[in-house]
Design an enzyme around this catalytic site. Structure first.
Site, mmCIF file in Angstrom:
data_model
loop_
_atom_site.group_PDB
_atom_site.id
_atom_site.type_symbol
_atom_site.label_atom_id
_atom_site.label_comp_id
_atom_site.label_asym_id
_atom_site.label_seq_id
_atom_site.Cartn_x
_atom_site.Cartn_y
_atom_site.Cartn_z
ATOM 1 N N GLN A 1 -4.437 -4.740 7.224
ATOM 2 C CA GLN A 1 -5.464 -5.663 6.706
ATOM 3 C C GLN A 1 -5.423 -7.015 7.410
ATOM 4 O OE1 GLN A 1 -7.858 -4.824 4.823
ATOM 5 N NE2 GLN A 1 -7.143 -2.928 3.899
ATOM 6 N N LYS B 1 -10.445 0.013 10.490
ATOM 7 C CA LYS B 1 -10.717 -1.183 9.676
ATOM 8 C C LYS B 1 -11.085 -2.372 10.563
ATOM 9 C CE LYS B 1 -7.222 0.261 6.320
ATOM 10 N NZ LYS B 1 -7.891 0.626 5.085
ATOM 11 N N HIS C 1 0.871 -1.175 0.000
ATOM 12 C CA HIS C 1 0.000 0.000 0.000
ATOM 13 C C HIS C 1 0.912 1.230 0.000
ATOM 14 C CE1 HIS C 1 -2.738 3.005 1.788
ATOM 15 N NE2 HIS C 1 -3.737 2.204 1.458
ATOM 16 N N CYS D 1 -4.845 2.400 -3.634
ATOM 17 C CA CYS D 1 -3.551 2.859 -3.072
ATOM 18 C C CYS D 1 -2.448 1.822 -3.279
ATOM 19 C CB CYS D 1 -3.665 3.221 -1.600
ATOM 20 S SG CYS D 1 -4.740 4.605 -1.292
ATOM 21 N N ASP E 1 3.175 -4.098 8.147
ATOM 22 C CA ASP E 1 1.965 -3.298 8.012
ATOM 23 C C ASP E 1 0.787 -4.246 8.229
ATOM 24 O OD1 ASP E 1 -0.291 -2.042 7.117
ATOM 25 O OD2 ASP E 1 0.509 -1.469 5.162
HETATM 26 N N1 PMP Z 1 -1.762 -0.556 4.660
HETATM 27 C C1 PMP Z 1 -2.717 -1.312 4.110
HETATM 28 C C2 PMP Z 1 -2.400 -2.719 3.707
HETATM 29 C C3 PMP Z 1 -3.993 -0.777 3.936
HETATM 30 O O1 PMP Z 1 -4.945 -1.524 3.386
HETATM 31 C C4 PMP Z 1 -4.263 0.539 4.347
HETATM 32 C C5 PMP Z 1 -5.630 1.162 4.164
HETATM 33 N N2 PMP Z 1 -6.212 0.961 2.918
HETATM 34 C C6 PMP Z 1 -3.216 1.268 4.920
HETATM 35 C C7 PMP Z 1 -1.995 0.695 5.074
HETATM 36 C C8 PMP Z 1 -3.403 2.671 5.368
HETATM 37 O O2 PMP Z 1 -4.393 2.755 6.336
HETATM 38 P P1 PMP Z 1 -4.862 4.175 6.851
HETATM 39 O O3 PMP Z 1 -5.392 4.897 5.656
HETATM 40 O O4 PMP Z 1 -5.906 3.853 7.847
HETATM 41 O O5 PMP Z 1 -3.665 4.824 7.428
#
Ligand code: PMP
Length: 421
Positions: free
Chosen positions: A214, A237, A134, A378, A211
């Protein structure tokens, strides 16, 4: 001699239909149809207990934390710190002081990139990432290496979306300082072998940031068993409020790291020309924190633990297996991305329909009350790797059902009708 008998451990089973009653937003209709929410990877819905916890804080004991010497301030401080302990328990952190509250996974990763990164990554140093990151676990490292003249390398993926550990092994010969990768891909659903990758990275002396944005909402996560050095995730999430999230890191790392943001709360003593910083984790929580959101996140962890994270994983595995089976059978020409084995796949299904732009698919689905995500999610470099400009993504949570997937299938058939000829 007494014979000890123990009850066989009966795995808990999640009943999504019963759980749906806890999520008031799911009762509404959209365009005259019941809301079919299939965008939980973007943000999950919130159960009533989380909504109540945030409302209770603002209604009954809204006060700033750590400073007030009066009843409701002490109550707010106790609830905020209790939430930290709840989050620590949820990820099996050895100490709640190893949990730093952040606004989201993005902020948690930036904290490491700015604080640990600026002190430990220098000219010519390598950081290994993956092709499936991401942007939140990519851009902070790009900025860092541009600033210090370091280098990024990337673990490639197979066409099915599995990390090439054979190439990782070779990349580790570069003796990277850090390996940073996602636990679960937000686009492909791939569950990466964290424990194995951590062992490989540690064997060459690299630290590991995972990270977990998810992963934490969808399966049991035990940071001690995974063995990583940093673990970042968002609260929104995992049934918690927007604006809540956390970084977990080992105490000795946090203690050695300089502050990220500075100002009030994170200090012990301030003089005109120098300051002494607070202990961890407060050293990393500058300014007034999102108290109500942290409390809501703590309640979300309790809710998920009551449901049972093994049960959540089993439920989502079943949903993804159902989706991977029914979509290609019922929707002619659909192209699915990511691993087809539900054992290495979380509840995320990205796809395309032939000759229909993903935004058009999402727009027609919306008329059926179906919420899906369309775009690059993203992960632009991942889309580039797969030679795609965009995809449609359906993603699940505890309240998702096979009936939701049936509604999606019917909606996709309608998309094909609308765009036929
Ligand atoms: N890493 C992953 C794998 C994600 O799916 C996301 C959110 N789509 C993020 C980081 C970033 O999360 P946030 O926008 O809540 O900071």
């Amino acid at each position: 001699m007494a014979v000890e008998t123990s009850e066989p451990r009966v795995p808990r089973v999640l009943d999504p239909v019963a759980l749906r009653a806890d999520f008031p937003i799911l009762r509404q209709a959209v365009h005259g149809r019941p809301l079919t929410y299939l965008d939980s990877a973007a943000t999950s819905q919130k159960p009533q207990v989380v909504i109540d916890a945030v409302a209770d804080y603002y209604r009954d004991y809204n006060a700033n934390v750590h400073r007030g010497i009066y009843q409701i301030a002490e109550q707010a401080t106790a609830a905020y710190e209790a939430a930290r302990a709840q989050v620590a328990r949820f990820i099996n952190a050895p100490h709640s002081r190893e949990v730093v509250f952040a606004r989201n996974a993005t902020e948690a990763i930036n904290l490491v990139a700015y604080s640990w990164g600026r002190r430990n990554i220098g000219r010519g140093d390598q950081i290994i990432l993956t092709e499936m990151e991401h942007h939140a676990n990519l851009v902070p490292w790009q900025l860092l290496v541009q600033e210090v003249d370091g280098d990024l390398e990337f673990i490639p993926i197979t066409d099915e979306g599995i990390l090439r550990l054979d190439v990782f092994e070779v990349l580790l010969r570069l003796r990277p300082k850090l390996v940073a990768f996602t636990h679960v891909s937000n686009t492909l659903g791939t569950i990466n072998p964290v424990r194995e990758m951590v062992e490989m990275a540690h064997a060459v002396g690299a630290l590991v940031l995972v990270d977990g944005a998810q992963a934490v909402p969808h399966s049991p996560v035990d940071v001690q068993a995974l063995g990583a050095d940093f673990y970042a995730f968002s609260g929104h999430k995992m049934l918690g409020p927007m604006g809540s999230g956390a970084l977990w890191a080992r105490t000795e790392l946090l203690e050695a790291m300089p502050p990220f943001l500075s100002g009030g709360e994170m200090i012990r003593e301030v003089h005109l020309r120098r300051s002494e910083f607070n202990d961890v984790p407060w050293k990393f929580e500058a300014g007034t924190p999102a108290v109500g959101d942290a409390i809501g996140l703590g309640v979300a962890t309790e809710y998920l633990l009551d449901v049972g994270m093994d049960a959540v994983r089993a439920h989502e595995r079943e949903l993804v297996a159902y989706a991977l089976d029914v979509l290609p059978r019922e929707v002619p020409g659909i192209e699915l991305y990511g691993p087809l084995d539900p054992d290495v796949r979380a509840g995320v299904v990205s796809f395309n329909l032939p000759d229909v732009h993903p935004h058009d698919v999402a727009q027609v689905l919306d008329r059926h009350g179906i919420a899906v995500r369309a775009g690059h999610h993203c992960t632009m470099p991942l889309h580039e790797r797969l030679d795609l400009s965009a995809t449609v993504r359906a993603s699940f949570s505890v309240y998702s059902t096979t009936a939701d997937i049936d509604v999606l299938v019917a909606g996709l058939k309608d998309v094909q009708r609308v765009f036929a000829g």
